[in-house]
Design an enzyme around this catalytic site. Structure first.
Site, PDB file in Angstrom:
ATOM      1  N   GLN A 119       0.826  -1.216   0.000  1.00 15.63           N
ATOM      2  CA  GLN A 119       0.000   0.000   0.000  1.00 15.63           C
ATOM      3  C   GLN A 119       0.862   1.269   0.000  1.00 15.63           C
ATOM      4  OE1 GLN A 119       0.032  -2.403   2.240  1.00 15.63           O
ATOM      5  NE2 GLN A 119      -0.003  -1.652   4.342  1.00 15.63           N
ATOM      6  N   ASN A 171       9.747  -6.537   1.746  1.00 16.78           N
ATOM      7  CA  ASN A 171       9.407  -7.955   1.645  1.00 16.78           C
ATOM      8  C   ASN A 171       8.838  -8.264   0.254  1.00 16.78           C
ATOM      9  OD1 ASN A 171       6.785  -6.999   1.615  1.00 16.78           O
ATOM     10  ND2 ASN A 171       6.374  -7.523   3.758  1.00 16.78           N
ATOM     11  N   ASP A 179      28.960  -2.384   3.982  1.00 13.58           N
ATOM     12  CA  ASP A 179      27.572  -2.219   4.411  1.00 13.58           C
ATOM     13  C   ASP A 179      27.357  -0.904   5.143  1.00 13.58           C
ATOM     14  OD1 ASP A 179      26.557  -4.526   3.447  1.00 13.58           O
ATOM     15  OD2 ASP A 179      26.732  -5.662   5.313  1.00 13.58           O
ATOM     16  N   GLU A 229      10.725   3.854 -45.148  1.00 16.04           N
ATOM     17  CA  GLU A 229       9.911   3.312 -44.047  1.00 16.04           C
ATOM     18  C   GLU A 229       8.426   3.671 -44.222  1.00 16.04           C
ATOM     19  OE1 GLU A 229      11.657   4.365 -40.250  1.00 16.04           O
ATOM     20  OE2 GLU A 229      13.333   2.987 -40.552  1.00 16.04           O
ATOM     21  N   HIS A 254       6.871  12.121 -42.043  1.00 12.34           N
ATOM     22  CA  HIS A 254       8.248  12.394 -41.597  1.00 12.34           C
ATOM     23  C   HIS A 254       9.025  13.069 -42.735  1.00 12.34           C
ATOM     24  CE1 HIS A 254       7.304   9.654 -38.298  1.00 12.34           C
ATOM     25  NE2 HIS A 254       8.497   9.838 -37.760  1.00 12.34           N
TER      26      HIS A 254
END
Lengths: 430, 430
Positions: free
Chosen positions: B191, B214, B361, B415, B420
C-alpha cells in the site's frame, strides 16, 4: 484537434487521457502474456514454433529459425543501393554520438592504503526485439543495436517475426548486419521475449532485452524484468512543440503530423503563447491532411490525442511542457536555448526551426528510442548506459580499517547484526 | 553447508536453487498485491489507513500519518549519542563517494551550426521505502537517500510502517533526518508503494521509488514500474568469497556468516582452489555458529543456501564466480587486483583480507544497495545514476540540415513514413 486554454483541469484531463495509452493500462492482456511465457519456459522451441504458426502462419523449425548467411546475402541483393548508403551514413552518425556516452572505470586511493571505485563492464549478451508486420523500420534496428555495440556487448541477438513464407524484410536484415547483430532468429511477440529471457534449444538466453513492440511485447518485457534487464516500457509516440509567435506555422504543422502518423494512439501537442500561431497551425494541418498518404491514421490520432494548448505566457507554457514530459520536444521560440535551460522533462529536445524531429529519428546521431508517456520524468533515451553495468570496488588495508573498525562494530551492533560486527572484530582480535 | 566439486551440473543446480529466491518466483502473491494497488488507486488515504490497521494494527489517520517535527526531536533525544556520531561519519563517507558519480550535461558543436548533446537533470521527487518490523536498518536509510540527495532530487519522501502505538524506531527517524529526507509517512507494504506511485490525499506521488522490502513490496514495485521508475527488483542478500590457499580461514568464515545472518534465504558461497582452506573454513564456521546470536537464522541459511565449491584452478573459480554474479564478492587470493580484472559480474567487489564485507555495508562509502540473485549481470549498485535522467539535445541550422536533408527524406520514405519526409521537405520547398 482540440484547442484549449491552459488551466489545472485541462492539464489533469489531458494527462490522464494520455496515460490511458500506457502498457500498464492494458492489464487485461497480462494473463495471455503470462501463459505464453510459461509455455515457452516449459516447452522451449516447441512452444515458439507453435506460436509462430498460430500468430503469423509461419512454419518455423529448428533448421530455419536462425537467419542464414545466404538470407543476409539475398537481402543485400534486394535492398535499394541508395538506401544502403543512407543506412551506412546514419550508422556512422549514431556511432559517433554514442561513443561520447562511454563511461569509464575509476578509482580514488588514499595514502592510508584504501581504494574505492567503480568498475564499468559491458553487459555480455543483449537481445534486440524488432517488430514485424507492415511497418518496417531499419532505423529502429540501428538505434537499438548501436549503443550495445559501442558499449562492447559481446553477443547481440535479434528476434523478429517472419511472414508466412518465412521471410524477413531485406531492409531489416541489412540494417541488422550493418549494425553488427551476431544472430537473428525468426520469432516475434511475447514468445520471442520469453525465449530471450529464458532461452530455448535454438534461441540463447540473454542478459538484457531492448526494443519496441506491441502491447504483448511490452507486457512480456515487464513480466520478465528482474530475470533479465529491459530498456523501458514503451508507449505510443509523442511530440510536443513549444512555440511562440516567431515560429513558422507550416513547419510546426508538418512536425506535429510527423509523429501523429505513427499510429492512432500517437499524440501531437502544440503549446503556444500565440493564438494567431495556433490558428495558422490548424489551417496548415488541414492542408497537409489532404496531401499526406497516411491520412486515416493521421486524422484519428489528431482527433484523439492532438491538442493545441494556449498559454498565458512563456513560463506557463514551459511549466505545462514539463508536466507533460513529452518523448519529443521541439522548442521554436525567439531564444530556444534560454527556454531549454528551464526544461526538466523530455526525451529529446529539438531547438530552433531547422531542428525538425525526423532529423533525430533517422540521422543526427542521438537515439530515437526515447521515454514516452510522461516517463521522461525518470527514464532516459536508450544509450550506452543501458548496456553497461557497474561494480563497486572496495580495498582496505589493515592500516585504513583500524581507525574506523570500532565505528563499524557500533553500527552493526545497533542494527543487531552481530555476525557483521564479528567480521570486523576477528580482524583485530589479539 | 554443501561442499561440491565444480562441474556443469553442480553449477546449473546451484543457480536454479538460488533463483527460486527471486521475487519473480513468487507469482502467487501477485493477485493480492494487484488488489492492494487497485484499492489505493481508487480509495486513496482510506485504503492506506485500513491496511495499516489490518496488517500492523496501527491507527493511522490524516492527522498522524506524517511524522511531525516533534517526533523527530524526540527521536534525537532517544538515540545513543555514539551511534549518532557514527551515522554522521558514515553519511560523510557515503556523500563523498557518491559525489564522484555525478554526471554532467555535455554538448558537441560543429562549425556548420549543428549542436548535439545530452542534458542531465535530476529526478524531481523520489520515494524511499524503509521496512519496519524488528529489523531496523538506519544504514539502509542513508544508502537509499544519499544518492538522491547528491543527484539534486528536490523532494525526497520516505514511507515506513509504524508499530501498534504509531511509533517509528528513533534510529530510522534520525538517519532520515541526517540524510535529508523531506517528508516521512507512516505506511508500509504494497500500500505504501501504491501511494507513492499514484498519490493519495496525504501522500504525494513521486517519480521514482527505491528501497528494499518484503515480497509484497518487491512485487508492488514491479507492478507500478512504468508509471514510476524503480531501482530494481531486490532479492535476499548474498556473499561469494573467492579464495585461494593464502586466505585466512577465520576471516573467510566470519564474512560468509555476516551475510548469512540476514535471513533464512540469504546465501553464502565459498569458491576456492584449496581443499585445505575449505576444510578450515568449515571448522571455523562451526566454532562461530556456537558463539553468534542469530544462530537459528544462520543455521538455516547455511544449510539451504551455503556452498563450498572446489575449483580445479583459479580460472575455473573465476568463471563460476562470474556465472553466479553475486551481490557481494570478496577476492582473497595472492593477487586480488589481478583477479578483479577478470570479474565481469558482481555488485560490489572487496579486495584483500582487510576488505571485509560489513565495511561496505556501513562505512566505506559505496552503496550497500546492490544487485542480487544474478542481476549483477545487468543491474548496478544504487547510485546517483538512479536519480538523474538525460534528454538528448539536437540543434541544427539550415546550413547543417541542407546537405543531409535528402538522405533523411530517402530513409523516411523507405519506411513509408511520408509525414516524416514531409517535415524535411517543407523546410526546403521553393
Amino acid at each position: 484537434m482540440k484547442t484549449l486554454k491552459i488551466n489545472r483541469d485541462t492539464i489533469q484531463n489531458l494527462l490522464s487521457d494520455l496515460l490511458k495509452r500506457s502498457p500498464n493500462s492494458y492489464k487485461e492482456y497480462e494473463d495471455a502474456v503470462a501463459d505464453i511465457i510459461k509455455n515457452v519456459q516449459n516447452e522451449g522451441d516447441k512452444a515458439v514454433f507453435e506460436y509462430a504458426y498460430k500468430f503469423d502462419q509461419a512454419q518455423i523449425n529448428k533448421n530455419n529459425i536462425k537467419v542464414s548467411d545466404m538470407e543476409i546475402k539475398e537481402a543485400y541483393n534486394q535492398i535499394d543501393s541508395t538506401l544502403l548508403e543512407v543506412i551506412q551514413k546514419a550508422k556512422k552518425n549514431i556511432r559517433e554520438f554514442h561513443e561520447k556516452q562511454r563511461q569509464y572505470s575509476w578509482f580514488d586511493s588514499k595514502p592510508d592504503g584504501s581504494i574505492l571505485g567503480q568498475k564499468v563492464t559491458p553487459i555480455k549478451t543483449a537481445g534486440v526485439y524488432v517488430p514485424g508486420g507492415k511497418a518496417v523500420y531499419p532505423s529502429s534496428v540501428l538505434m537499438n543495436v548501436m549503443p550495445a555495440k559501442v558499449a562492447g556487448v559481446k553477443k547481440i541477438v535479434m528476434t523478429t517475426p517472419c511472414n508466412k513464407e518465412g521471410k524477413i524484410n531485406p531492409n531489416t536484415l541489412v540494417a541488422a548486419k550493418e549494425a553488427g547483430v551476431d544472430e537473428i532468429y525468426k520469432t516475434g511477440g511475447a514468445q520471442a521475449i520469453a525465449a530471450l529471457a529464458y532461452g530455448t534449444e535454438s534461441i540463447p538466453k540473454v542478459d538484457k532485452i531492448v526494443g519496441p513492440g506491441n502491447i504483448y511485447v511490452a507486457l512480456a518485457k515487464k513480466a520478465v524484468y528482474g530475470n533479465v534487464g529491459i530498456d523501458s516500457i514503451a508507449g505510443p509516440s509523442e511530440i510536443l512543440v513549444l512555440a511562440d509567435e516567431t515560429a513558422n506555422p507550416r513547419y510546426v504543422a508538418a512536425d506535429l503530423l510527423s509523429q501523429a502518423e505513427h499510429d492512432e494512439l500517437a499524440s501531437a501537442i502544440l503549446v503556444t503563447t500565440s493564438e494567431i500561431l495556433a490558428e495558422q497551425v490548424k489551417k496548415e494541418i488541414g492542408i497537409f491532411l489532404k496531401q499526406l498518404s497516411r491520412k486515416t491514421i493521421l486524422e484519428k490520432s489528431i482527433e484523439n490525442y492532438g491538442y493545441i494548448l494556449i498559454a498565458e505566457n512563456l513560463d506557463e507554457a514551459i511549466q505545462v511542457t514539463n508536466e507533460i514530459a513529452s518523448e519529443h520536444l521541439e522548442i521554436v521560440t525567439k531564444d530556444p536555448f534560454q527556454v531549454m535551460t528551464k526544461i526538466e522533462n523530455a526525451g529529446a529536445i529539438f531547438l530552433g526551426e531547422y531542428s525538425s524531429e525526423p532529423l533525430g529519428d533517422y540521422f543526427a546521431g542521438p537515439n530515437h528510442v526515447l521515454p514516452t508517456n510522461g516517463t521522461a520524468k525518470f527514464f532516459s533515451p536508450l544509450s550506452v548506459d543501458d548496456f553497461i553495468k557497474k561494480s563497486s570496488i572496495i580495498s582496505f588495508s589493515k592500516e585504513s580499517l583500524e581507525p574506523i573498525h570500532e565505528d563499524i562494530i557500533k553500527f552493526a551492533e545497533a542494527e543487531q547484526l552481530t555476525a557483521h560486527a564479528n567480521s570486523i572484530k576477528v580482524r583485530f582480535e589479539k
